[in-house]
Every structure is written in structure tokens, then in C-alpha cells.
Write a protein that holds these residues in place. Structure first.
Motif, PDB file in Angstrom:
ATOM      1  N   LEU A   1       0.835  -1.212   0.000  1.00 21.52           N
ATOM      2  CA  LEU A   1       0.000   0.000   0.000  1.00 21.52           C
ATOM      3  C   LEU A   1       0.868   1.260   0.000  1.00 21.52           C
ATOM      4  O   LEU A   1       0.556   2.239  -0.703  1.00 21.52           O
ATOM      5  CB  LEU A   1      -0.930  -0.011   1.216  1.00 21.52           C
ATOM      6  N   GLN A   2       1.942   1.255   0.777  1.00 21.59           N
ATOM      7  CA  GLN A   2       2.865   2.395   0.772  1.00 21.59           C
ATOM      8  C   GLN A   2       3.531   2.543  -0.597  1.00 21.59           C
ATOM      9  O   GLN A   2       3.748   3.658  -1.084  1.00 21.59           O
ATOM     10  CB  GLN A   2       3.931   2.219   1.854  1.00 21.59           C
TER      11      GLN A   2
ATOM     12  N   VAL B   1       2.284   1.718  -3.570  1.00 18.80           N
ATOM     13  CA  VAL B   1       1.319   2.269  -4.530  1.00 18.80           C
ATOM     14  C   VAL B   1       1.163   3.774  -4.338  1.00 18.80           C
ATOM     15  O   VAL B   1       0.966   4.527  -5.300  1.00 18.80           O
ATOM     16  CB  VAL B   1      -0.046   1.562  -4.384  1.00 18.80           C
ATOM     17  N   SER B   2       1.278   4.236  -3.092  1.00 19.58           N
ATOM     18  CA  SER B   2       1.000   5.648  -2.809  1.00 19.58           C
ATOM     19  C   SER B   2       2.165   6.571  -3.143  1.00 19.58           C
ATOM     20  O   SER B   2       2.008   7.795  -3.128  1.00 19.58           O
ATOM     21  CB  SER B   2       0.624   5.827  -1.340  1.00 19.58           C
TER      22      SER B   2
ATOM     23  N   ASN C   1      -7.519  10.951   6.954  1.00 23.74           N
ATOM     24  CA  ASN C   1      -6.707   9.783   7.288  1.00 23.74           C
ATOM     25  C   ASN C   1      -7.039   9.275   8.687  1.00 23.74           C
ATOM     26  O   ASN C   1      -7.176   8.067   8.910  1.00 23.74           O
ATOM     27  CB  ASN C   1      -5.223  10.159   7.197  1.00 23.74           C
TER      28      ASN C   1
ATOM     29  N   THR D   1      -4.353   5.675   4.532  1.00 25.14           N
ATOM     30  CA  THR D   1      -3.276   6.558   4.083  1.00 25.14           C
ATOM     31  C   THR D   1      -3.291   6.712   2.572  1.00 25.14           C
ATOM     32  O   THR D   1      -3.170   7.825   2.041  1.00 25.14           O
ATOM     33  CB  THR D   1      -1.904   6.012   4.539  1.00 25.14           C
ATOM     34  N   LEU D   2      -3.454   5.602   1.858  1.00 22.50           N
ATOM     35  CA  LEU D   2      -3.488   5.639   0.395  1.00 22.50           C
ATOM     36  C   LEU D   2      -4.658   6.483  -0.095  1.00 22.50           C
ATOM     37  O   LEU D   2      -4.499   7.350  -0.973  1.00 22.50           O
ATOM     38  CB  LEU D   2      -3.582   4.220  -0.162  1.00 22.50           C
TER      39      LEU D   2
ATOM     40  N   ARG E   1      -4.079  10.208   0.442  1.00 25.27           N
ATOM     41  CA  ARG E   1      -3.096  10.771  -0.490  1.00 25.27           C
ATOM     42  C   ARG E   1      -3.687  10.958  -1.882  1.00 25.27           C
ATOM     43  O   ARG E   1      -3.401  11.958  -2.555  1.00 25.27           O
ATOM     44  CB  ARG E   1      -1.857   9.872  -0.540  1.00 25.27           C
TER      45      ARG E   1
END
Length: 454
Positions: free
Chosen positions: A137-138, A140-141, A175, A201-202, A205
Motif C-alpha cells: 500500500l505504501q 502504490v502511494s 486519514n 493513508t493511500l 493521499r
């Protein structure tokens, strides 16, 4: 050289505060979000908290590197704004989106390679089921972080610092709400724990980027720039210039971050108590750094505008005013850290051994606030003049040639322990600040001589 009207220091101070305070508020919002994330994940599961700490530490360097690269856009936008070149602003921003996307994809590919080897990094086996999905996930963001930074530096270069502030605060609130819903499974939603925090988070953003795109596409204040962006094409010279500015700043910030991370590894050799005290102090020091850097970013914008106008006397005054403001903030931070040292420590731990170490480290923290203030002031002054290549070499010398060896010698060779390792921070920051100041003086005198020869 054309005669210019010297603005009074009061006007420089007011202009810097108007530009800088919204940036500071946005930075503080990010700190609050980080603390909220930690608390909410920690209440759900200790294993998930440990997994989040590992992934976030791995990604911090990539995000700081990406942010530093995007800072190369600000002086270009500021100079063009100072000279009234609207068409140039649109062209540079369009090319910045290409350059920043390319870097984001490169960082994503690098971090994917790291992901492929995550099970060989010595982490406890029971954490891997939490680490892997959160890491993806981090990953992808990253592109959305980079593109948001593009729009943020574009707006700040045009002196619109309030729009990024409100978007950041709104994204942080979204968030936190998403964390509450998806970590704990509130209101019938799935209880996803750390994975839910990653999803939140994603989403935040992505939403922040989309809001910024809509504002730039529709707000009246951006109308002239929209036309310029629409009619611009890819320009190789702009692309090269953006990379020439972005890479040195990214490397300078990356080396500073890496030096702090390597110091944490050295402290870890001393045991869990010194490491716990170190982590508390680093968390507290982030508060001062974020505030100084908010004002430093405002200074870079002001300097870049005067560069565009070739108004070097006011450029020099703006830097003096910025140094004064950041110096006052450093004094205030020192007083706060000293007077509130007991409640600060109690908010993190009640372990008497850790508290005893923190009580000594607080003095190193206070001393290096002034090195931090000096370094941030003149790093941003140089950034505003687009003189960024020397910053990379200065950072290498200050942090890798000076700070880390000094920390090792004082901490281990001379037996100073964690207090000795912490000598590295004032040594590195004061060295960098002094050398940045010397470089800025040289740069300013050279610009004034060249203007006088015209």
C-alpha cells in the motif's frame, strides 16, 4: 546596476511570516498525523505497531528523497513569478509533472526490489504477514505523494501557501477518520488493523492530489497559469534543469536523513535503554525541525522572487530577516524543551533508566537547535538562488566525513556512550550551516559583481 528600493526589515519579516506560518501549520499537522497513526495502530496490536515502524522507516528515506527532488521546482517558479513570466511558469510546471512522475516510478521500482527481499532483512517471522500488505500500500502511494508535492511546490512558488495547508489538514483529518473506521472495524466496516491504516493513508493521499488538481483547474487565481500549462509542450531544457536542481537537493536531504538513521544503528549497539532514549529525543526534535523548515521554505520562495527581479540588496535583507525569525524560533524551542523536559519524557515512558539518559541528552538537543536553524536558513537561501550542487558536497562532508566519525569516536573510542554519539548531531549541523553560509556569501557577492558589470 539598477537602483532598487530597500524594503524595511519589518516588511520582510511580515512577508516571511505570512508565507511561512501556513507551511508550518501544515508540517505540524503531519506530525500530529504520525502520532495519531502510531497510537491507533499500537492500541490494536503490538505486532502491527512493530511492522508499521519497520515499513515507515524503510519508506521515510524514499519519501524524503522525493520531497527534496520536488523542492527543485520552487526556485524556478519563484524566479519566473518575480520576473512576471506566466508562460514560463506553465511550461516549467508541466515539465515538472513529467520529471516528478519519472522519479516516482524509479523510486517505486527500487522499493519493489526492497519488498522482494523483505523476508531476508532479519525481521521477526510473525511480523511478515503484517509487513507485506502494508508495504504494498505504501508502494502504490509513492506516485501520489510525488505528484502532490509537485502541485504543492508549484503553489508555494506562487506564494499561495494557504491552499496546500488546508489540503494537508483536510487530508490528515480524512486519514485519522479512515484509521478509526478501518483499523477497528467501526460502524460495521471490516476490522483490517494495520492494513486498514495503509488503505486509509493511500485514500487520503489520492484525495489530496485530486483536490489540488481540481483547485488548480478551477480556481480563478490560477486562470492565467492554466492557459500557460494547457499550451505548453515537453521541453528538454526545462526537464534537464529540473533534474539538475532536484537531484542535489534530494541527495542533500537524503544524506542528512541517512546520517541520523546510521546514528540510530550505532546507538542500538549500546543496548535497548539508550536506543529508547534516542528514539524519544529524535521524536521530540522533529517538532523543531518541521517548524524551522516551514519558515525556511518561505525564505526560499522570497529569495527566488528577488532573484527573478535581480534585486540582490532585498534578497540579502530577506535572508537576514529569515535568519532572525528562525533564530527566535530556535530560542523558543530550546526554552520549551528545557522547561517541559519532565512532562515530555513522561508522555513517552516512565522507565527510570530511560528517563535518566533522556535527562542528559536534552542538553545536546538544545545545543543543536541553533545548528539546525543555521543549516536550514542558508540551505533554503541557496535553494532560492538555484545554487544547489555545492549543497550536496557540503552535506556529504558535514554528515559523513564530520558527524558520523565524531559520533563514533566520542561514543565508542572515548567511551561517551549515547551522549557521545549525540555529539555527532551538533557537529554535523553546525558544520553544514557554517559551510552553507560561506557558500551563500560567495554566491551573493558573485551575483552582485555580475549585475554591476552589466
Amino acid at each position: 546596476m539598477n537602483t532598487v528600493q530597500l524594503l524595511p526589515y519589518k516588511q520582510h519579516v511580515v512577508s516571511l511570516l505570512k508565507l511561512g506560518l501556513p507551511i508550518v501549520v501544515g508540517q505540524l499537522g503531519m506530525i500530529i498525523l504520525g502520532l495519531a497513526d502510531t497510537v491507533m495502530i499500537g492500541h490494536h496490536s503490538t505486532d502491527e505497531l512493530a511492522a508499521a515502524a519497520f515499513v515507515n522507516n524503510v519508506f521515510n528515506l524514499a519519501i524524503i528523497f522525493a520531497t527534496g527532488f520536488s523542492y527543485g521546482l520552487t526556485p524556478l517558479i519563484g524566479m519566473l513569478q518575480g520576473s512576471g513570466n506566466t508562460q514560463g511558469i506553465g511550461r516549467v510546471f508541466r515539465n515538472a509533472l513529467v520529471a516528478h512522475t519519472a522519479l516516482a516510478l524509479l523510486l517505486t521500482a527500487i522499493m519493489y526490489v526492497v519488498y522482494c527481499f523483505v523476508d531476508q532483512m532479519g525481521q521477526p517471522v510473525e511480523l511478515l504477514p503484517h509487513i507485506r500488505p502494508y508495504f504494498i500500500l505504501q508502494l502504490v502511494s509513492l506516485v501520489f505523494v510525488m505528484l502532490f508535492n509537485s502541485y504543492r511546490q508549484f503553489a508555494e512558488g506562487l506564494t499561495d501557501t494557504r491552499t496546500p495547508m488546508w489540503i494537508l489538514l483536510g487530508g490528515n483529518a480524512l486519514n485519522i477518520v479512515g484509521n478509526y473506521l478501518l483499523i477497528y472495524g467501526s460502524f460495521g466496516l471490516p476490522e483490517w488493523g494495520l492494513f486498514g491504516a495503509g488503505v486509509s493513508t493511500l485514500v487520503s493521499r489520492v484525495v489530496m492530489l485530486l483536490v489540488f488538481v481540481v483547485i488548480v483547474a478551477g480556481a480563478p487565481r490560477y486562470r492565467a497559469y492554466r492557459e500557460a500549462i494547457r499550451h505548453s509542450r515537453f521541453n528538454r531544457n526545462d526537464f534537464v534543469q529540473l533534474n539538475a536542481l532536484g537531484w542535489p537537493i534530494a541527495l542533500q536531504m537524503g544524506m542528512e536523513t541517512a546520517a541520523f538513521s546510521l546514528s540510530a544503528i550505532m546507538v542500538g549497539w549500546l543496548g535497548s535503554v539508550p536506543l529508547a532514549a534516542h528514539q524519544i529525543m529524535i521524536s521530540v526534535s522533529t517538532l523543531g525541525f518541521m517548524i524551522y523548515y516551514g519558515m525556511g521554505a518561505a525564505l526560499a520562495v522570497r529569495v527566488s522572487h528577488f532573484m527573478g527581479q535581480r534585486d540582490f540588496p532585498n534578497l540579502q535583507r530577506a535572508v537576514h530577516a529569515g535568519l532572525g525569525i528562525i533564530g527566535v524560533l530556535a530560542v523558543a524551542a530550546c526554552l520549551f524543551f528545557y522547561l517541559a523536559r519532565v512532562p515530555i519524557v513522561y508522555s513517552f515512558t516512565e522507565d527510570p533508566e530511560v528517563m535518566a539518559v533522556v535527562a542528559v541528552l536534552i542538553y545536546s538537543l538544545i545545543v543543536y537547535q541553533f545548528g539546525d536553524a543555521l543549516e536550514i536558513t542558508f540551505a533554503n537561501a541557496l535553494r532560492g538562488t538555484a545554487d544547489v550542487k555545492p549543497m550536496m558536497w557540503i552535506a556529504f562532508f558535514a554528515y559523513f566525513v564530520m558527524a558520523l566519525p565524531v559520533g563514533y569516536l566520542c561514543g565508542f573510542t572515548f567511551g561517551g556512550g549515547v551522549v557521545g554519539v549525540w555529539v555527532a548531531f551538533p557537529a554535523g549541523l553546525f558544520s553544514a550551516g557554517f559551510l552553507f553560509w560561506l557558500r551563500f556569501r560567495y554566491r551573493l557577492h558573485k551575483l552582485i559583481r555580475e549585475e554591476g558589470d552589466v
